[in-house]
Design a protein around this motif. Structure first.
Motif, PDB file in Angstrom:
ATOM      1  N   PRO A 149       0.799  -1.228   0.000  1.00  0.00           N
ATOM      2  CA  PRO A 149       0.000   0.000   0.000  1.00  0.00           C
ATOM      3  C   PRO A 149       0.834   1.280   0.000  1.00  0.00           C
ATOM      4  O   PRO A 149       0.436   2.284  -0.585  1.00  0.00           O
ATOM      5  CB  PRO A 149      -0.827  -0.126   1.279  1.00  0.00           C
ATOM      6  CG  PRO A 149      -0.970  -1.600   1.490  1.00  0.00           C
ATOM      7  CD  PRO A 149       0.339  -2.188   1.031  1.00  0.00           C
ATOM      8  N   ASP A 150       2.011   1.243   0.648  1.00  0.00           N
ATOM      9  CA  ASP A 150       2.861   2.434   0.673  1.00  0.00           C
ATOM     10  C   ASP A 150       3.408   2.787  -0.699  1.00  0.00           C
ATOM     11  O   ASP A 150       3.903   3.906  -0.901  1.00  0.00           O
ATOM     12  CB  ASP A 150       4.025   2.220   1.643  1.00  0.00           C
ATOM     13  CG  ASP A 150       3.585   2.353   3.084  1.00  0.00           C
ATOM     14  OD1 ASP A 150       3.248   3.476   3.498  1.00  0.00           O
ATOM     15  OD2 ASP A 150       3.539   1.327   3.801  1.00  0.00           O
ATOM     16  N   ASP A 151       3.298   1.852  -1.651  1.00  0.00           N
ATOM     17  CA  ASP A 151       3.805   2.098  -2.998  1.00  0.00           C
ATOM     18  C   ASP A 151       2.732   2.593  -3.958  1.00  0.00           C
ATOM     19  O   ASP A 151       3.019   2.788  -5.141  1.00  0.00           O
ATOM     20  CB  ASP A 151       4.448   0.827  -3.566  1.00  0.00           C
ATOM     21  CG  ASP A 151       5.750   0.473  -2.870  1.00  0.00           C
ATOM     22  OD1 ASP A 151       6.412   1.394  -2.369  1.00  0.00           O
ATOM     23  OD2 ASP A 151       6.087  -0.724  -2.827  1.00  0.00           O
ATOM     24  N   TYR A 152       1.492   2.773  -3.461  1.00  0.00           N
ATOM     25  CA  TYR A 152       0.475   3.288  -4.384  1.00  0.00           C
ATOM     26  C   TYR A 152      -0.598   4.157  -3.734  1.00  0.00           C
ATOM     27  O   TYR A 152      -1.275   4.914  -4.419  1.00  0.00           O
ATOM     28  CB  TYR A 152      -0.197   2.140  -5.153  1.00  0.00           C
ATOM     29  CG  TYR A 152      -0.988   1.155  -4.328  1.00  0.00           C
ATOM     30  CD1 TYR A 152      -2.333   1.383  -4.031  1.00  0.00           C
ATOM     31  CD2 TYR A 152      -0.410  -0.025  -3.869  1.00  0.00           C
ATOM     32  CE1 TYR A 152      -3.073   0.470  -3.292  1.00  0.00           C
ATOM     33  CE2 TYR A 152      -1.135  -0.946  -3.137  1.00  0.00           C
ATOM     34  CZ  TYR A 152      -2.470  -0.691  -2.837  1.00  0.00           C
ATOM     35  OH  TYR A 152      -3.191  -1.603  -2.104  1.00  0.00           O
ATOM     36  N   LEU A 153      -0.772   4.092  -2.406  1.00  0.00           N
ATOM     37  CA  LEU A 153      -1.818   4.898  -1.782  1.00  0.00           C
ATOM     38  C   LEU A 153      -1.404   6.340  -1.468  1.00  0.00           C
ATOM     39  O   LEU A 153      -2.229   7.248  -1.577  1.00  0.00           O
ATOM     40  CB  LEU A 153      -2.317   4.210  -0.506  1.00  0.00           C
ATOM     41  CG  LEU A 153      -3.196   2.974  -0.725  1.00  0.00           C
ATOM     42  CD1 LEU A 153      -3.635   2.382   0.605  1.00  0.00           C
ATOM     43  CD2 LEU A 153      -4.421   3.305  -1.579  1.00  0.00           C
ATOM     44  N   PRO A 154      -0.164   6.625  -1.093  1.00  0.00           N
ATOM     45  CA  PRO A 154       0.211   8.025  -0.870  1.00  0.00           C
ATOM     46  C   PRO A 154       0.200   8.817  -2.175  1.00  0.00           C
ATOM     47  O   PRO A 154       0.177   8.251  -3.274  1.00  0.00           O
ATOM     48  CB  PRO A 154       1.637   7.926  -0.306  1.00  0.00           C
ATOM     49  CG  PRO A 154       1.768   6.528   0.202  1.00  0.00           C
ATOM     50  CD  PRO A 154       0.916   5.696  -0.710  1.00  0.00           C
ATOM     51  N   TYR A 155       0.237  10.140  -2.039  1.00  0.00           N
ATOM     52  CA  TYR A 155       0.328  10.987  -3.224  1.00  0.00           C
ATOM     53  C   TYR A 155       1.633  10.717  -3.972  1.00  0.00           C
ATOM     54  O   TYR A 155       2.685  10.533  -3.360  1.00  0.00           O
ATOM     55  CB  TYR A 155       0.322  12.468  -2.829  1.00  0.00           C
ATOM     56  CG  TYR A 155      -0.942  12.944  -2.163  1.00  0.00           C
ATOM     57  CD1 TYR A 155      -2.155  12.954  -2.846  1.00  0.00           C
ATOM     58  CD2 TYR A 155      -0.921  13.411  -0.850  1.00  0.00           C
ATOM     59  CE1 TYR A 155      -3.316  13.403  -2.235  1.00  0.00           C
ATOM     60  CE2 TYR A 155      -2.072  13.864  -0.227  1.00  0.00           C
ATOM     61  CZ  TYR A 155      -3.266  13.863  -0.917  1.00  0.00           C
ATOM     62  OH  TYR A 155      -4.412  14.311  -0.312  1.00  0.00           O
ATOM     63  N   ALA A 156       1.551  10.724  -5.286  1.00  0.00           N
ATOM     64  CA  ALA A 156       2.768  10.734  -6.105  1.00  0.00           C
ATOM     65  C   ALA A 156       3.254  12.171  -6.211  1.00  0.00           C
ATOM     66  O   ALA A 156       2.483  13.115  -6.039  1.00  0.00           O
ATOM     67  CB  ALA A 156       2.478  10.173  -7.490  1.00  0.00           C
ATOM     68  N   PRO A 157       4.537  12.390  -6.486  1.00  0.00           N
ATOM     69  CA  PRO A 157       5.004  13.756  -6.724  1.00  0.00           C
ATOM     70  C   PRO A 157       4.273  14.373  -7.918  1.00  0.00           C
ATOM     71  O   PRO A 157       3.875  13.668  -8.850  1.00  0.00           O
ATOM     72  CB  PRO A 157       6.495  13.570  -7.037  1.00  0.00           C
ATOM     73  CG  PRO A 157       6.855  12.235  -6.469  1.00  0.00           C
ATOM     74  CD  PRO A 157       5.626  11.390  -6.588  1.00  0.00           C
ATOM     75  N   SER A 158       4.112  15.680  -7.915  1.00  0.00           N
ATOM     76  CA  SER A 158       3.446  16.359  -9.033  1.00  0.00           C
ATOM     77  C   SER A 158       4.178  16.118 -10.348  1.00  0.00           C
ATOM     78  O   SER A 158       3.564  16.102 -11.421  1.00  0.00           O
ATOM     79  CB  SER A 158       3.364  17.865  -8.756  1.00  0.00           C
ATOM     80  OG  SER A 158       2.483  18.131  -7.692  1.00  0.00           O
ATOM     81  N   PHE A 159       5.501  15.923 -10.285  1.00  0.00           N
ATOM     82  CA  PHE A 159       6.290  15.668 -11.486  1.00  0.00           C
ATOM     83  C   PHE A 159       6.210  14.209 -11.933  1.00  0.00           C
ATOM     84  O   PHE A 159       6.612  13.880 -13.047  1.00  0.00           O
ATOM     85  CB  PHE A 159       7.769  15.999 -11.229  1.00  0.00           C
ATOM     86  CG  PHE A 159       8.030  17.438 -10.924  1.00  0.00           C
ATOM     87  CD1 PHE A 159       8.346  18.331 -11.932  1.00  0.00           C
ATOM     88  CD2 PHE A 159       7.952  17.913  -9.621  1.00  0.00           C
ATOM     89  CE1 PHE A 159       8.599  19.665 -11.661  1.00  0.00           C
ATOM     90  CE2 PHE A 159       8.200  19.242  -9.328  1.00  0.00           C
ATOM     91  CZ  PHE A 159       8.521  20.132 -10.344  1.00  0.00           C
TER      92      PHE A 159
END
Length: 436
Positions: A78-88
Motif C-alpha cells: 500500500p505504501d507504494d500506491y496509496l500516498p500521493y505521487a510527486p506532481s512531477f
C-alpha cells in the motif's frame, strides 16, 4: 508575479529569450511552489523523530488503508500506491521513460532533452501545452482532419485560433505537405509566433510520415524558425510505435526538431495509454527539447510544468505509475508488446487487402493509412452522418462520422475475421441510401 516564477523566467530568458517570448502569460506566471510540499520533503530527509507534515493518514510506519481496497492489489505494498505521487511523477518512472525514449528514437543520441514530467494521459499533456504556450488569439496550425478535442483544449480553454491546412491531396494519395508548408509560411508572415501539433500516427486517418516526408516537414519548421518566427511544435505521439509498413518513419519527428534552432521549442507528448494498452491508467509524459545545452532551462520548464499540474490535478495516479514501472521492468515486457503489435498489424493489413476489391471504388475512397488505431474512408455521394445512423439502426454496426463525407473505422477494436463483413455492410448501407 511570484518571486519563484520570476526566478524561473530569468533562467529561461537569460539562456534563450525566444523561449521566454513563446511562453503564454500563464506559462510565464507558472512556478512550482516551495510551500507544504518542499517542507514535507525536507522533513522526510531530516525528521527522524516525529514528522507531522504529511497530509495523509498513517498508522505506525505504514499508510492507513482499507482492506476492502488493498485486498484487490496483492503484489504491491500500500505504501507504494496509496500516498500521493510527486506532481512531477515518480522519479524512477520518469528516468525509465527517458531512457526508453533514447532507445526507441536512436536519432536522439547526443541530444539533450528534459526529464519527462508525468501527465494524466496525453489529453492532460495537450492541456498543459495549451496553458503554457497558448495566449488568446495565438495561431495553432492543424490539419483539417484532426482529433476534435484539440478545439476544446486550444480554443475553448485558452482562446487560441486554429488555422487549418489540407491533410491530404484531392486524390488521397499522400499527406499534403505542400498545403502544410503554404499555411505555415503564410502564418509566419502574419504572426511572431506559431504553434503547431504534429500527430503521427494520425488520428483519425491512421497515417504516419515516411522518412523523407518527416525530413521535409522538419525542414520547413526549422527554416521558418531560422527566418525569424518563433515556433512551438508539439509532437502528439499518442500511437507511437504502431508503424505497420517498412517505409514509414519509425522515430518521432521530435528527434529532428529537438534543439534544432533557438526559435523552435519541441515538445513531445507521450502516452502509455496506447503504447502499453492501459487507456484507463491515464498515464502520459511531456518532454522538452530546446536549443543549447543549458540544463537549467530544461529544469525550469519542468518546474513550470510541475506547477501547472500542481495547480490543476495536483498529481497523476500513483497506482497507475507504479504498475507501469513494474511492467516496464518485466523481463517479458518487449515480448508482450510485440504480440499486441503483431495483432494490430494483422488487422490493418487485412483491411488493406479487403479494400483492394474494386467493388468498393464507386462507393468511397480510402485515405492512406499505415499505422495507429484508425483508418478513414471518404464517401462519394451519401452523407456520413446519415450513413452512420442508417448502419446503426438497420445493421447493428457502429462507426464514427466526421464532417459530411468521412467515416472513421477503428480497426484496433475490430476482429480480423470481421473486416470483410464490415465493409460489405458499409457498401450495403450506401446502396440503401442511394436508392432512397
Amino acid at each position: 508575479m511570484n518571486p519563484i516564477a520570476q526566478e524561473l523566467n530569468q533562467i529561461i530568458n537569460g539562456s534563450n529569450p525566444h523561449i521566454f517570448e513563446m511562453l503564454s502569460d500563464m506559462g510565464k506566471a507558472l512556478f512550482f511552489p516551495k510551500g507544504i510540499l518542499s517542507q514535507s520533503a525536507e522533513a522526510k530527509q531530516k525528521a527522524d523523530k516525529i514528522n507531522a507534515t504529511i497530509g495523509i493518514a498513517k498508522e505506525g510506519n505504514s499508510v492507513l488503508s482499507l482492506s476492502s481496497i488493498t485486498k484487490y492489489i496483492k503484489d504491491i505494498e500500500p505504501d507504494d500506491y496509496l500516498p500521493y505521487a510527486p506532481s512531477f511523477g515518480i522519479p524512477a518512472l520518469r528516468n525509465k521513460w527517458k531512457s526508453d525514449l533514447y532507445q526507441k528514437n536512436p536519432s536522439l543520441k547526443n541530444k539533450k532533452i528534459s526529464l519527462p514530467v508525468v501527465t494524466s494521459g496525453i489529453t492532460h499533456g495537450v492541456s498543459i501545452l495549451s496553458d503554457m504556450w497558448v495566449n488568446t488569439n495565438d495561431v495553432i496550425v492543424l490539419p483539417d482532419m484532426m482529433w476534435g478535442n484539440y478545439t476544446m483544449t486550444f480554443c475553448v480553454r485558452n482562446s487560441g485560433r486554429i488555422v487549418h491546412y489540407k491533410a491530404y491531396d484531392d486524390q488521397l494519395t499522400r499527406f499534403n505537405i505542400d498545403s502544410f508548408e503554404k499555411v505555415m509560411r503564410q502564418q509566419a508572415k502574419e504572426n511572431d509566433k506559431i504553434v503547431t501539433v504534429l500527430n503521427f500516427p494520425h488520428n483519425p486517418s491512421g497515417y504516419s510520415l515516411s522518412v523523407s516526408e518527416a525530413d521535409r516537414v522538419a525542414g520547413i519548421l526549422i527554416d521558418i524558425a531560422r527566418q525569424g518566427t518563433n515556433v512551438v511544435v508539439a509532437c502528439d505521439d499518442a500511437y507511437f510505435g504502431l508503424f505497420f509498413e517498412e517505409q514509414t518513419s519509425k522515430e518521432s519527428i521530435f528527434t529532428k526538431l529537438a534543439g534544432a534552432d533557438k526559435r523552435l521549442v519541441a515538445i513531445k507528448l507521450d502516452g502509455a495509454t496506447k503504447e502499453d494498452y492501459v487507456w484507463g491508467f491515464r498515464t502520459g509524459f511531456i518532454t522538452y527539447g530546446v536549443f543549447g545545452d543549458d540544463d537549467n532551462v530544461l529544469e525550469a520548464l519542468e518546474k513550470k510544468t510541475g506547477g501547472c499540474i500542481r495547480g490543476n490535478i495536483s498529481n497523476s495516479s500513483h497506482l497507475s505509475q507504479t504498475i507501469l514501472l513494474k511492467s516496464m521492468a518485466d523481463e517479458n515486457y518487449e515480448v508482450y508488446k510485440k504480440e499486441k503489435f503483431d495483432l494490430l498489424k494483422r488487422r490493418a493489413l487485412k483491411m488493406k487487402a479487403v479494400l483492394k476489391d474494386p467493388k468498393f471504388k464507386d462507393a468511397f475512397d480510402v485515405y492512406p493509412f499505415n499505422s495507429g488505431y484508425f483508418m478513414c474512408i471518404r464517401l462519394k455521394d451519401v452523407d456520413a452522418e446519415e450513413l452512420r445512423l442508417h448502419l446503426l439502426d438497420n445493421y447493428g454496426t457502429g462507426l464514427i462520422s466526421i464532417g459530411k463525407k468521412n467515416i472513421r473505422v477503428a480497426f484496433s477494436c475490430l476482429e480480423e475475421s470481421d473486416v470483410e463483413t464490415l465493409f460489405d455492410i458499409i457498401l450495403s448501407g450506401i446502396d440503401d441510401l442511394r436508392k432512397g
